[in-house]
Design a protein around this motif. Sequence first.
Motif, PDB file in Angstrom:
ATOM      1  N   PRO A 151       0.807  -1.229   0.000  1.00  0.00           N
ATOM      2  CA  PRO A 151       0.000   0.000   0.000  1.00  0.00           C
ATOM      3  C   PRO A 151       0.835   1.272   0.000  1.00  0.00           C
ATOM      4  CG  PRO A 151      -0.699  -1.519   1.734  1.00  0.00           C
ATOM      5  CD  PRO A 151       0.619  -1.986   1.237  1.00  0.00           C
ATOM      6  N   GLU A 152       2.037   1.230   0.600  1.00  0.00           N
ATOM      7  CA  GLU A 152       2.818   2.448   0.746  1.00  0.00           C
ATOM      8  C   GLU A 152       4.310   2.141   0.696  1.00  0.00           C
ATOM      9  OE1 GLU A 152       3.539   5.961   4.106  1.00  0.00           O
ATOM     10  OE2 GLU A 152       1.699   4.778   4.146  1.00  0.00           O
ATOM     11  N   VAL A 153       5.052   3.034   0.042  1.00  0.00           N
ATOM     12  CA  VAL A 153       6.511   2.933  -0.013  1.00  0.00           C
ATOM     13  C   VAL A 153       7.088   4.246   0.501  1.00  0.00           C
ATOM     14  CG1 VAL A 153       8.536   2.657  -1.490  1.00  0.00           C
ATOM     15  CG2 VAL A 153       6.450   1.359  -1.985  1.00  0.00           C
ATOM     16  N   ARG A 154       7.947   4.172   1.491  1.00  0.00           N
ATOM     17  CA  ARG A 154       8.537   5.384   2.059  1.00  0.00           C
ATOM     18  C   ARG A 154       9.549   5.997   1.085  1.00  0.00           C
ATOM     19  NH1 ARG A 154      11.217   5.863   7.997  1.00  0.00           N
ATOM     20  NH2 ARG A 154       9.042   6.258   8.515  1.00  0.00           N
ATOM     21  N   PRO A 155       9.410   7.300   0.803  1.00  0.00           N
ATOM     22  CA  PRO A 155      10.378   7.960  -0.097  1.00  0.00           C
ATOM     23  C   PRO A 155      11.797   7.839   0.450  1.00  0.00           C
ATOM     24  CG  PRO A 155       8.462   9.366   0.262  1.00  0.00           C
ATOM     25  CD  PRO A 155       8.345   8.222   1.220  1.00  0.00           C
ATOM     26  N   GLY A 156      12.746   7.542  -0.450  1.00  0.00           N
ATOM     27  CA  GLY A 156      14.140   7.436  -0.056  1.00  0.00           C
ATOM     28  C   GLY A 156      14.523   6.110   0.567  1.00  0.00           C
ATOM     29  N   SER A 157      13.569   5.205   0.719  1.00  0.00           N
ATOM     30  CA  SER A 157      13.857   3.914   1.324  1.00  0.00           C
ATOM     31  C   SER A 157      14.502   2.982   0.308  1.00  0.00           C
ATOM     32  CB  SER A 157      12.568   3.285   1.850  1.00  0.00           C
ATOM     33  OG  SER A 157      11.678   3.005   0.762  1.00  0.00           O
ATOM     34  N   ALA A 158      14.958   1.813   0.773  1.00  0.00           N
ATOM     35  CA  ALA A 158      15.558   0.825  -0.122  1.00  0.00           C
ATOM     36  C   ALA A 158      14.558   0.389  -1.186  1.00  0.00           C
ATOM     37  CB  ALA A 158      16.027  -0.376   0.701  1.00  0.00           C
ATOM     38  N   ALA A 159      13.297   0.191  -0.797  1.00  0.00           N
ATOM     39  CA  ALA A 159      12.282  -0.225  -1.760  1.00  0.00           C
ATOM     40  C   ALA A 159      12.086   0.833  -2.839  1.00  0.00           C
ATOM     41  CB  ALA A 159      10.967  -0.486  -1.032  1.00  0.00           C
ATOM     42  N   ALA A 160      12.053   2.105  -2.451  1.00  0.00           N
ATOM     43  CA  ALA A 160      11.870   3.185  -3.432  1.00  0.00           C
ATOM     44  C   ALA A 160      13.069   3.277  -4.365  1.00  0.00           C
ATOM     45  CB  ALA A 160      11.651   4.506  -2.708  1.00  0.00           C
ATOM     46  N   ARG A 161      14.299   3.156  -3.818  1.00  0.00           N
ATOM     47  CA  ARG A 161      15.503   3.234  -4.647  1.00  0.00           C
ATOM     48  C   ARG A 161      15.564   2.107  -5.680  1.00  0.00           C
ATOM     49  NH1 ARG A 161      18.085   3.794   0.379  1.00  0.00           N
ATOM     50  NH2 ARG A 161      18.995   1.719   0.080  1.00  0.00           N
ATOM     51  N   ASP A 162      15.083   0.928  -5.286  1.00  0.00           N
ATOM     52  CA  ASP A 162      15.208  -0.241  -6.157  1.00  0.00           C
ATOM     53  C   ASP A 162      13.964  -0.492  -7.004  1.00  0.00           C
ATOM     54  OD1 ASP A 162      17.773  -0.672  -5.225  1.00  0.00           O
ATOM     55  OD2 ASP A 162      17.101  -1.962  -3.580  1.00  0.00           O
ATOM     56  N   GLY A 163      13.005   0.455  -7.015  1.00  0.00           N
ATOM     57  CA  GLY A 163      11.926   0.391  -7.995  1.00  0.00           C
ATOM     58  C   GLY A 163      10.581  -0.100  -7.523  1.00  0.00           C
ATOM     59  N   LEU A 164      10.432  -0.425  -6.244  1.00  0.00           N
ATOM     60  CA  LEU A 164       9.122  -0.858  -5.750  1.00  0.00           C
ATOM     61  C   LEU A 164       8.211   0.352  -5.614  1.00  0.00           C
ATOM     62  CD1 LEU A 164       8.107  -3.699  -5.001  1.00  0.00           C
ATOM     63  CD2 LEU A 164       8.536  -3.143  -2.596  1.00  0.00           C
ATOM     64  N   ARG A 165       6.938   0.233  -6.020  1.00  0.00           N
ATOM     65  CA  ARG A 165       6.006   1.356  -6.022  1.00  0.00           C
ATOM     66  C   ARG A 165       4.750   1.033  -5.216  1.00  0.00           C
ATOM     67  NH1 ARG A 165       5.788   2.532 -12.547  1.00  0.00           N
ATOM     68  NH2 ARG A 165       8.056   2.797 -12.892  1.00  0.00           N
ATOM     69  N   PRO A 166       4.086   2.057  -4.686  1.00  0.00           N
ATOM     70  CA  PRO A 166       2.796   1.824  -4.021  1.00  0.00           C
ATOM     71  C   PRO A 166       1.803   1.208  -5.011  1.00  0.00           C
ATOM     72  CG  PRO A 166       3.617   4.020  -3.514  1.00  0.00           C
ATOM     73  CD  PRO A 166       4.514   3.481  -4.591  1.00  0.00           C
ATOM     74  N   GLY A 167       1.060   0.220  -4.554  1.00  0.00           N
ATOM     75  CA  GLY A 167       0.104  -0.464  -5.411  1.00  0.00           C
ATOM     76  C   GLY A 167       0.643  -1.721  -6.053  1.00  0.00           C
ATOM     77  N   ASP A 168       1.958  -1.940  -5.962  1.00  0.00           N
ATOM     78  CA  ASP A 168       2.530  -3.176  -6.488  1.00  0.00           C
ATOM     79  C   ASP A 168       2.032  -4.374  -5.682  1.00  0.00           C
ATOM     80  OD1 ASP A 168       3.921  -1.830  -8.412  1.00  0.00           O
ATOM     81  OD2 ASP A 168       5.887  -1.980  -7.434  1.00  0.00           O
TER      82      ASP A 168
END
Length: 435
Positions: free
Chosen positions: A208-225
């Motif tokens: 549901p949510e990806v924190r900006p600047g986190s490892a998930a955000a850097r590596d391409g994971l997006r909210p709604g995935d």
Amino acid sequence: MSLSASAHSFLLPPCRPKLGSISSPHSLLRPIHTPPPALQPFLFPRHRRRRRRRGGREGGGHPSAGPTAAVGGIEGPQSVAEAASVLAAIILVHEGGHFLAATLQGIRVSKFAVGFGPVLASFVAGGVEYSLRAFPLGGFVGFPDDDPDSDVPPDDADLLKNRPVLDRILVVSAGVAANVVFAYLIVFAQVLTVGLPVQEPVPGLLVPEVRPGSAAARDGLRPGDVILGINGAPAPSVSDLVDVIKTSAGRNVAMTVAREGTKSVELSVVPDENTDGTGRIGVQLSPNYRLSKVRAKNLAQATVFASREFLGLSATVLDGLKQTFLNFSQSASKVSGPVAIIAVGAEVARSSSDGLFQFAAVINLNLAVINLLPLPALDGGSLALILVEAARGGRKIPREVEQRIMSSGILVVVMLGLFLIVRDTLNLDFIKEML
């Protein structure tokens, strides 16, 4: 004697709804016992417009951790009016139960009020004063027993105080009974009209949510995935995935992700390292569900669906009260008053019709359960005094003692109610922006 659905009638303890199970699509679907997302903030502790992360600060967590919405704003005049109308109807039903139980037994009634304090509007019909009062903390049905200016003789057989114990018990408990019946009828109407929400599990884990600047955000994971697989294996449960992330700090975690507009995406996420050496990627995680509506095909099926949902909502309210008393020091500050309830009701009214049905049903059940507590100024307090009298072999409690108990309880209730009104008003978004 006055029967009051006092401020406690609209003090909502924090509670955690539980998911109901779902049977095969070809059989009778079991409606979920979790209220729609718009209603969930009302059933959980208050927050100040911040999202509550599942399972800790980062790295995902468990679906039972709580909602992600908060009560903080009023959503428009129409939705506010709808929410306020629901509360007014619930008060009327509760006090109407007391009123009907008394009048049908021939017991004299002198007042019927919605609210407490100064009278805003009133009229007299059939010897009863009907009034709307200033403080929207509940209501009451008044009897000539307590009116020093009443011309009814004190030994009149139709005064409530002179009736047998069973007659008085029926009058005192009728408000609670009316709310329970009304809650069931609301759920029954929902089944027949808009239907009940049903959650059907589908493969994968939702992000549901990806924190900006986190490892998930850097590596391409997006909210709604939707995470379909991890390290070549099908997606595990939320807790299992969190465990994999925690044990993989600084190492690649291969993820197969379903994304809107594409069939699937292969990502390699490298968790950051916490101070304790565990990994984190900075996301929320939840089971993946498809929401649908189920409507009854006939009255028999409607009865089954409504009964299941009613029992689920009742269990939710009872569990919330239990948790409140077991963790009172932590939960007392999170109890909601009338303003917060109307704010949430307005959000519910704006977002979903099925949520408004369940909002009304939960308020009814909450009012019924809390009013049964043996506390002064509540129906349970009046019932307790009657039962004490019955245990004393019919010897009445001194009138002065009874009046002192009830009056002190009403004072505490009104003071607490006013405090909650002020506190919840100051927590509204537009009020905070003005201050």
